[in-house]
Design a protein around this motif. Structure first.
Motif, mmCIF file in Angstrom:
data_model
loop_
_atom_site.group_PDB
_atom_site.id
_atom_site.type_symbol
_atom_site.label_atom_id
_atom_site.label_comp_id
_atom_site.label_asym_id
_atom_site.label_seq_id
_atom_site.Cartn_x
_atom_site.Cartn_y
_atom_site.Cartn_z
ATOM 1 N N ARG A 1 32.081 31.766 66.640
ATOM 2 C CA ARG A 1 31.852 32.446 65.359
ATOM 3 C C ARG A 1 30.565 33.270 65.416
ATOM 4 O O ARG A 1 29.669 33.017 66.237
ATOM 5 N N GLY B 1 34.593 25.625 65.790
ATOM 6 C CA GLY B 1 34.498 25.467 64.341
ATOM 7 C C GLY B 1 33.040 25.534 63.874
ATOM 8 O O GLY B 1 32.119 25.286 64.637
ATOM 9 N N PRO B 2 32.832 25.865 62.615
ATOM 10 C CA PRO B 2 33.867 26.283 61.660
ATOM 11 C C PRO B 2 34.343 27.698 61.952
ATOM 12 O O PRO B 2 33.600 28.521 62.466
ATOM 13 N N SER C 1 25.842 20.031 58.805
ATOM 14 C CA SER C 1 26.924 19.738 59.743
ATOM 15 C C SER C 1 28.006 18.942 59.028
ATOM 16 O O SER C 1 27.695 18.060 58.227
ATOM 17 N N THR C 2 29.232 19.279 59.314
ATOM 18 C CA THR C 2 30.361 18.514 58.775
ATOM 19 C C THR C 2 31.080 17.803 59.905
ATOM 20 O O THR C 2 31.136 16.577 59.957
ATOM 21 N N ARG C 3 31.591 18.569 60.870
ATOM 22 C CA ARG C 3 32.404 17.996 61.946
ATOM 23 C C ARG C 3 31.595 17.088 62.855
ATOM 24 O O ARG C 3 31.990 15.951 63.130
ATOM 25 N N ASN D 1 35.772 31.491 61.075
ATOM 26 C CA ASN D 1 35.754 32.579 60.096
ATOM 27 C C ASN D 1 37.036 33.371 60.297
ATOM 28 O O ASN D 1 37.100 34.278 61.137
#
Length: 396
Positions: A310, A351-352, A143-145, A354
């Protein structure tokens, strides 16, 4: 097995809710009203899925006012007003899902988040709401966000935040989730934020620890804070949610974001449409109170919000679409398809993204896009959730 394998049963609150009330003393009239609102909301949601596990929650009551038992009526009233605080507006100890929350619970979190939007736009962004508290971010999936958002939210509230990297943890050495829960509980954290690849894992962990738990996404089950930040974004731009038509498009079958948004939007009075090819549309999903479209152009006509999802290739076993190019041709959002929506329609994406698969760059970066604003609202919503749960933490 399809992730949306609905049974169509109507769960009772005690057996279906994924939110646990904070334990305390005898119930008040306010708590009885909240119980009725929550029970009513639960009865309206005909949802029953094998993968979306229903976990019984311990029942409890909202805090009640108490004062000196032998005081005169007037002095007792004054003591109550001076010495006690009102019951928390959010009556739950955990946030494990949108299911089980009443519209009052949801509105309380959104209203609280509004204040944190203003705070986050100031030069001085920190408060002391969680000063002295410990927050552990336990993410079993990349996970980033979400992880960055929870970390920033905790630090702005003054908490001591620890990010636990599962890639280098004892889980990789064979430790079970139960053992991990026991280990973390022994460290006496105040709040644990959990993301896990298995539906129901967060509910299990919540029963094994003594602190508050927030679901940051569990399998194809729920992602409650994403639904809340989406709702806040819509409300701030449209002024309301009730009466709006929201189209959720893409990989509905594997999406925890879709499920949480369906429950929340229905609770707040929006009209929800699901748009996806048959291979990505859950069987029997109509029982969740949505309209189903397998033609994107038909489904987008006149909608107020277009929420793209996504393709979750990491959850797919087999070929669900012929190719990315073919998918974009029929179910990717471009300027031509967007023109079928209402003239003031807005575009969202959790997000994320594509680009060129489910959304074109022209639309993602266009004037109708709220995608970057969603990221900002995510911090405010998670600050609100952390603050709301902190009201139930012991002070001794």
């Amino acid at each position: 097995t399809a992730a949306f394998n609905l049974s169509g049963s109507k769960p009772a609150l005690a057996g279906a809710s994924v939110c646990q009330r904070a334990p305390s003393g005898a119930g008040t009239k306010a708590s009885v009203g909240l119980d009725k609102a929550i029970s009513s909301r639960a009865a309206e949601n005909p949802i029953g899925s094998a993968v979306w596990q229903k976990v019984p929650r311990p029942t409890g009551h909202a805090p009640s006012l108490s004062g000196p038992a032998c005081a005169a009526p007037d002095s007792r009233l004054n003591s109550l007003l001076q010495m006690t605080s009102p019951a928390p507006l959010y009556p739950h100890r955990h946030l494990l899902g949108i299911e089980g929350l009443s519209h009052l619970d949801i509105e309380a979190l959104l209203d609280r988040a509004e204040d944190y939007v203003s705070l986050s736009r100031q030069v001085e962004k920190k408060t002391t709401a969680l000063r002295g508290r410990t927050q552990i971010n336990l993410f079993f999936e990349p996970s980033t966000r979400t992880q960055a958002s929870f970390e920033l939210a905790g630090k702005r509230l003054g908490a001591d935040v620890m990010n636990m990297s599962v890639a280098f943890s004892s889980v990789k050495k064979g430790e079970t989730l139960i053992d991990t829960a026991a280990t973390l509980s022994a460290m006496r954290p105040d709040i644990i934020v959990v993301r896990h690849h298995a539906a129901g894992a967060v509910n299990l962990l919540a029963r094994k620890v003594g602190c508050s738990v927030i679901n940051a996404g569990d399998g194809a089950h729920e992602h409650p804070t994403q639904a809340l930040l989406d709702a806040l974004t819509i409300r701030r731009n449209k002024g309301r949610i009730q009466g709006l038509t929201v189209a959720i498009c893409g990989d509905i079958l594997h999406s925890r974001v879709a499920r949480s948004n369906i429950i929340l939007l229905n609770a707040l009075g929006a009209k929800v449409r699901l748009i996806a090819p048959s291979t990505l549309m859950p069987a029997g999903v109509e029982r969740m109170g949505v309209e189903v479209y397998r033609d994107m152009r038909e489904g987008l006509k006149g909608v107020d919000i277009v929420m793209m999802l996504r393709l979750q290739l990491e959850r797919m076993n087999g070929a669900f679409v012929p190719s990315s190019k073919e998918y974009f041709r029929y179910f990717g959002l471009d300027r031509d398809k967007l023109s079928l929506a209402a003239p003031d329609a807005l575009v969202m994406h959790p997000g994320p993204m594509n680009r060129g698969v489910e959304i074109s760059s022209e639309v993602a970066d266009g004037a109708q896009s709220l995608i970057r604003e969603q990221v900002e609202m995510g911090v405010a919503v998670r600050m609100a959730v952390l603050d709301a749960l902190a009201q139930h933490l012991p002070n001794v």
